[in-house]
Design an enzyme around this catalytic site. Structure first.
Site: not given
Ligand code: BES
Ligand code: MN
Ligand code: ZN
Length: 469
Positions: A247, A321
């Site tokens: 990220k 997931r």
């Molecule tokens: N933990 C994140 C989701 C999240 C984002 C929680 C912002 C709280 C605030 C999750 O693990 C994630 O990174 N999801 C990705 C999924 C994508 C790679 C398909 C996302 O939401 O960008």
């Molecule tokens: Mn994530």
């Protein structure tokens, strides 16, 4: 830290109350004779106060040779929602003071007291700052709703504390220690035991970190015998860097709260006995730290989940997931529940869809969805039902494995829905609901019952649902 404000209950207004809050109802009259020198309606007119929830008119009064203060507080339409607003405004007004005596308004005393206590929540590590009010004394003939509200608020505060804790302290083993403090039996799978039992998703997500993963199980059994068994599954990513699908800093710096769902499960399990929940409840927290390193999983790796299903990991940042899939498959195969509810900060996409105030519920069962939405409305953890759109299921097809963890292209989109469809594959045929709390798990403001940082969203709705008869 838990809520530092202590709560006490008395039946009558103490004569020496230095700081006294009294509700004024829609006809702008307080329920108690305050012996003020100016009639209350005139006083309120002078301050242009209409009795809305959140309005407070402060009046100096003679008190035992000195000066005391009466806070006349508006209650709006007297609904639970309005009372929550009144109560949190009061607590915020008396920040730093020694104590406030509050004459409870008519209506939902528990909603009022719970909000008053939640508004006092703070999380600090050493920083001084202004302390919340030291003591709230509620004036009411019936102690019970206030005591229940206090127990619920404490559970919300615990969930907030766990999620607010920096990940330098909070790793999967630390989370398991906190789970073991909840007064219910706990079983913890360490890395070796996860390996032996085939929890390939939890292991894959955790393999890049120096802090190994854990699966944590908490078990609550009510005193009265019951056949009904509910499993709660929480996402317990103690830090989500994204892994090799790293990220950017802006998105990463909030990700210590990526175990907020797991924190809710731990806090709920710890409160069920005192609240007299009549169902058996098993909590599962799938805990791992998602880090990039030479041992991290790679985009394109194929992993084998609990129960044997294979998944191609196309994006290591879709890790929630993967850990949940193991726990859901285990619950279905081994625990034989009547219903499974998972709770997870799963997708950024859900905050695009529903924003920061309303959580998402997906469900395979209409009755279960209806119950959760009703509990959400009553408890103020509001939920909105999202659709499991079967047409989007091809998004998760893989060339090499049973499923992929994200869509390879961008034909379908709908990031929160496709994540829910992925989980559904592992939940089995039992009634199942999935709460995506990525939007509501953190607050960016100090306002009402919320403070900046973790919200504890999910504790109140699940406690309401599990303690209903
Ligand atoms: N933990 C994140 C989701 C999240 C984002 C929680 C912002 C709280 C605030 C999750 O693990 C994630 O990174 N999801 C990705 C999924 C994508 C790679 C398909 C996302 O939401 O960008
Ligand atoms: Mn994530
Ligand atoms: Zn995550």
């Amino acid at each position: 830290m838990p809520i530092e404000t202590t709560a006490s209950v008395v039946a009558e207004v103490p004569a020496d109350a230095e700081l006294l809050a009294v509700p004024y109802n829609p006809d702008l009259r307080p329920g108690v004779d305050l012996h003020l020198h100016v009639p209350v309606p005139d006083l309120l007119a002078h301050y242009d106060s209409k009795g809305e929830a959140g309005e407070i008119v402060e009046v100096p009064v003679a008190r035992g040779g000195g000066v005391g203060r009466v806070l006349l507080y508006g209650v709006g339409d007297g609904s639970p929602r309005a009372l929550r607003k009144s109560a949190s405004a009061l607590t915020r007004r008396v920040k730093g003071r020694d104590g406030l005596v509050v004459v409870l308004p008519e209506g939902d005393a528990a909603a009022f007291a719970e909000a008053a206590l939640l508004a006092a929540y703070t999380f600090r590590i050493g920083a001084p700052g202004k302390r919340p009010v030291r003591e709230l004394t509620f004036v009411t003939p019936d102690e019970q709703p206030v005591r229940r509200a206090q127990r619920v608020a404490e559970a919300v505060a615990l969930a907030r504390d766990l999620a607010n804790m920096p990940s330098s302290t909070k790793n999967p083993a630390w989370l398991a220690e906190r789970a073991a403090e909840q007064g219910v039996p706990v079983r913890v799978w360490d890395e070796e035991q996860l390996q032996a039992a085939g929890f390939g998703g939890i292991l894959a997500v955790g393999q890049g970190s120096a802090n190994p993963p854990r699966l944590i199980q908490l078990s609550y059994t009510p005193d009265e015998p019951t056949d009904r068994h509910v499993v709660l599954v929480g996402k317990g990513i103690t830090f989500d860097s994204g892994g090799l699908s790293l990220k950017p800093t802006e998105n990463m710096k909030t990700q210590k709260t990526d175990m907020a769902g797991g924190a809710v499960v731990i806090a709920v399990l710890g409160a069920l006995a005192e609240l007299g929940a009549p169902v058996r409840v098993t909590g599962l927290v799938a805990a791992a730290e998602n880090m990039p390193s030479g041992t991290a999983q790679r985009p394109s790796d194929v992993i084998t989940h609990y129960g044997g299903r294979t998944v191609e990991v196309l994006n290591t940042d879709a890790e929630g997931r993967l850990v949940l899939a193991d726990a859901l498959a285990y619950a279905d195969a081994e625990l034989h529940p009547d219903a499974v509810v998972d709770i997870a900060t799963l997708t950024g996409a859900i905050s695009v869809a529903l924003g920061r105030n309303i959580g998402a519920v997906y469900a395979s069962d209409d009755a279960l969805a209806g119950q959760l939405i009703e509990s959400g409305r009553d408890s103020d953890d509001r939920l909105w039902r999202m659709p499991l759109i079967d047409d989007y299921a091809p998004a998760l097809e893989s060339q090499v494995a049973d499923l992929s963890n994200v869509e390879a292209g961008s034909t379908y989109g709908a990031g929160s829905i496709t994540a829910a469809l992925f989980l559904r594959e592992f939940a089995g045929k039992r009634p199942w609901a999935h709460l995506d709390i990525a939007g509501v798990g953190r607050s960016t403001v100090d306002e009402g019952t919320l403070s900046k940082g973790a919200t504890g969203f999910g504790v109140r709705v699940l406690l309401d649902w599990l303690t209903r008869r």
